[in-house]
Design a protein around this motif. Structure first.
Motif: not given
Length: 589
Positions: A292-320
């Protein structure tokens, strides 16, 4: 005439004698050693008349239709005649307003002529002054009443200090190369050999950052981490059909093997271990488990459009609950850079480009005209662009050059079109009563340190660790929001008038504070005493925000300094004076 070569010994002598004073000549000219801190005009807030640097501007022969340069550069008699991009149609209602000079250009813009002359530029890039420093300071010297970098501010500091005040400044006039920066030199890589000018830190045509801080300082956006940069190479393109075990993007986390710092091994659809710190996740808007990224909609992308998103592994991420480990890939929002280079066969290769299974680059950042939508950290293609969608679906890997983003606490423009920056928003700290800095914004200080480290590469470090890309040593922490570069240093320059003691007091504060020099009432004598008290006894080129070792003592009287506080001589007095110790620095700047 060829550009004069400046030897290291000459530069060293200049730096020692002039204490890193700015040389008055501009980038691209033979330097004339005339520190701008000396003329009285500079001390009064205006640079001396620099008519000799504007290609003999005469208003007729040497000008363009907009009379670029008229009235700037210390020519105070007629600066009100300066042609600016005001009184221009801007709003949908037809309202006349002032357009921005740097970036966000309107389709009827008149801003280009603020800095450039089409046929009579005094230096390369058609600048109306002789070099970048002279061009920038022609307006930013107080002449036009805004963003005066000569007398400066409490945020970035000032260039117009004095030798008597132990002036220390960034030599941004082109007389030194970027590789003069302490803390990181790689020789021929990046832009280390380039002249250091205003444009080394600021992008005059706009940027993603506040204060026009450069998106690609020192060219580090297209250099890999081993060279101090942010480029990532051969990043695998993955999606729900190729990845079985990929948390946060549709897969179920079952096993992981951390093989190196920041790396993670996941199993693809064939059960083969694949190791990558980064992945390019390919998905369609609306798909199950999609990021999820609010910027997708802000840039005009809608359901069914294809996205190529760079993601980085975070081994230290904690739950809520901020306790339970929840390692996952997270989206990155660094903007992708659009530059390119040519190979030996003069084939263009974009810094950010993606390959199919033959190794051919088939998708890059020059395809906006084909329907690509770029956001911070991703590219998107509308479903209607079927040919381009098919291309994205064929991708197997990519290289991504990434820009720098620095956000500051900048207030609204005042009546003089000036905005001020609350620099203390860049670090977390507590006062003597344990109250956390109320203006602090999480993450911004580290981003600023990363920006500084584009040149001062080795100085980006965590506490107590042998660190440095090119030179390893134990270094002070700069990767924490509590201890960022700008907590201890100014960016432009400093002198005795704006440095602080460990209580956060400046000369003007001390003159007005009866707790300092309480037996002296004469205002002139108090000014002299306050200046002497604040004078740095070990002047250097360090751009220190605090005088002497108050740069240490301002923080190291905190609760962490047990060895300092737990003594017979430690004292804390909430009333400021020149002798009382201080527990923590103030937040009011």
């Amino acid at each position: 005439m060829s550009k004069m070569k400046i030897s290291f010994s000459f530069l060293l002598t200049l730096m020692l004698v002039a204490m890193f004073s700015i040389v008055a000549s501009a980038a691209g000219s033979n330097p004339v050693v005339t520190p701008p801190g000396d003329p009285a005009a500079v001390q009064n807030g205006l640079a001396p008349d620099d008519a000799t640097k504007d290609n003999s501007y005469d208003g007729t022969v040497k000008s363009n239709a907009n009379k670029t340069g008229l009235g700037v550069g210390g020519q105070t008699a007629n600066f009100n005649q300066v042609i600016k991009s005001d009184d221009m149609v801007k709003d949908a209602s037809g309202t006349h307003k002032t357009q921005r000079t740097h970036g966000s250009y309107m389709n009827n813009t008149n801003s280009c002529a603020s800095c450039h002359q089409t046929h009579t530029g005094a230096s390369k890039n058609l600048l109306f002054k002789d070099g970048e420093y002279a061009t920038c300071t022609a307006c930013h010297d107080g002449t036009l009443g805004f963003y005066n970098v000569i007398t400066g501010s409490d945020s970035a500091g000032k260039f117009g200090g004095t030798h008597e005040g132990n002036m220390s400044v960034h030599l941004a006039n082109g007389t030194v190369a970027v590789n003069a920066a302490p803390g990181g030199k790689t020789g021929g890589t990046g832009n280390w050999e380039a002249e250091f000018t205003c444009a080394s830190c600021h992008a005059p045509h706009g940027s993603y950052s506040d204060r026009l801080l450069h998106t690609d300082p020192n060219g580090m956006g297209n250099l890999t981490a081993d060279k101090g940069g942010k480029r990532v190479e051969n990043v695998p393109v993955v999606d729900a059909t190729t990845v079985v075990d990929l948390p946060a993007v549709g897969g179920t986390f079952t096993t992981s093997t951390k093989v190196a710092a920041g790396d993670f091994t996941f199993k693809d659809a064939k059960g083969v271990d694949v190791t990558s710190n980064y992945v390019l996740y390919r998905f369609k808007i609306g798909a199950t488990g999609a990021p999820t990224n609010a910027d997708y909609a802000a840039k005009g992308l809608t359901t069914g459009d294809t996205v190529l998103q760079l993601m980085k592994w975070n081994p230290d991420k904690k739950a809520a609950d901020k306790v339970t480990p929840a390692p996952a890939y997270e989206i990155t929002t660094d903007p992708w850079l659009h530059g390119y280079d040519f190979d030996a066969d003069h084939v263009k290769h974009y810094w950010t480009a993606f390959k199919d299974n033959t190794g051919k680059e088939v998708f890059d950042t020059d395809q906006l005209k084909k329907g690509e939508i770029l956001g911070n950290g991703f590219a998107g293609v509308p479903a209607a662009k079927t040919t381009l969608v098919a291309t994205v679906e064929s991708l197997v890997s990519g290289n991504v050059a990434r820009g720098y983003v620095v956000k500051l606490d900048v207030n609204a423009l005042d009546a003089n079109n000036v905005a001020t920056t609350t620099v203390s928003s860049l670090w977390a700290s507590k006062d003597a009563n344990g109250v956390t800095n109320p203006k602090y914004v999480s993450g911004r200080g580290v981003a600023m340190s990363g920006f500084c480290a584009a040149c001062h590469t080795d100085y980006l470090a965590s506490s107590g660790k042998d660190s440095g890309t090119f030179d390893h040593a134990y270094r002070h922490t700069t990767t924490s929001d509590s201890y960022t570069c700008v907590r201890c240093h100014y960016a432009h320059g400093t002198d005795v008038t704006i440095m602080r003691d460990a209580r956060g007091k400046q000369v003007a504060d001390i003159v007005a504070d009866p707790n300092y020099f309480s037996t002296v009432t004469d205002s002139a004598q108090r000014q002299t005493l306050a200046t002497d008290y604040m004078m740095d006894k070990n002047p250097s080129s360090a751009l220190k925000r605090y005088t002497n070792m108050a740069v240490c003592w301002g923080c190291h009287t905190s609760s962490h300094s047990e060895g300092t506080r737990n003594t017979d001589t430690y004292q804390y007095n909430p009333n400021a004076s020149e002798t009382n110790d201080r527990n923590g620095i103030e937040f009011d700047y």
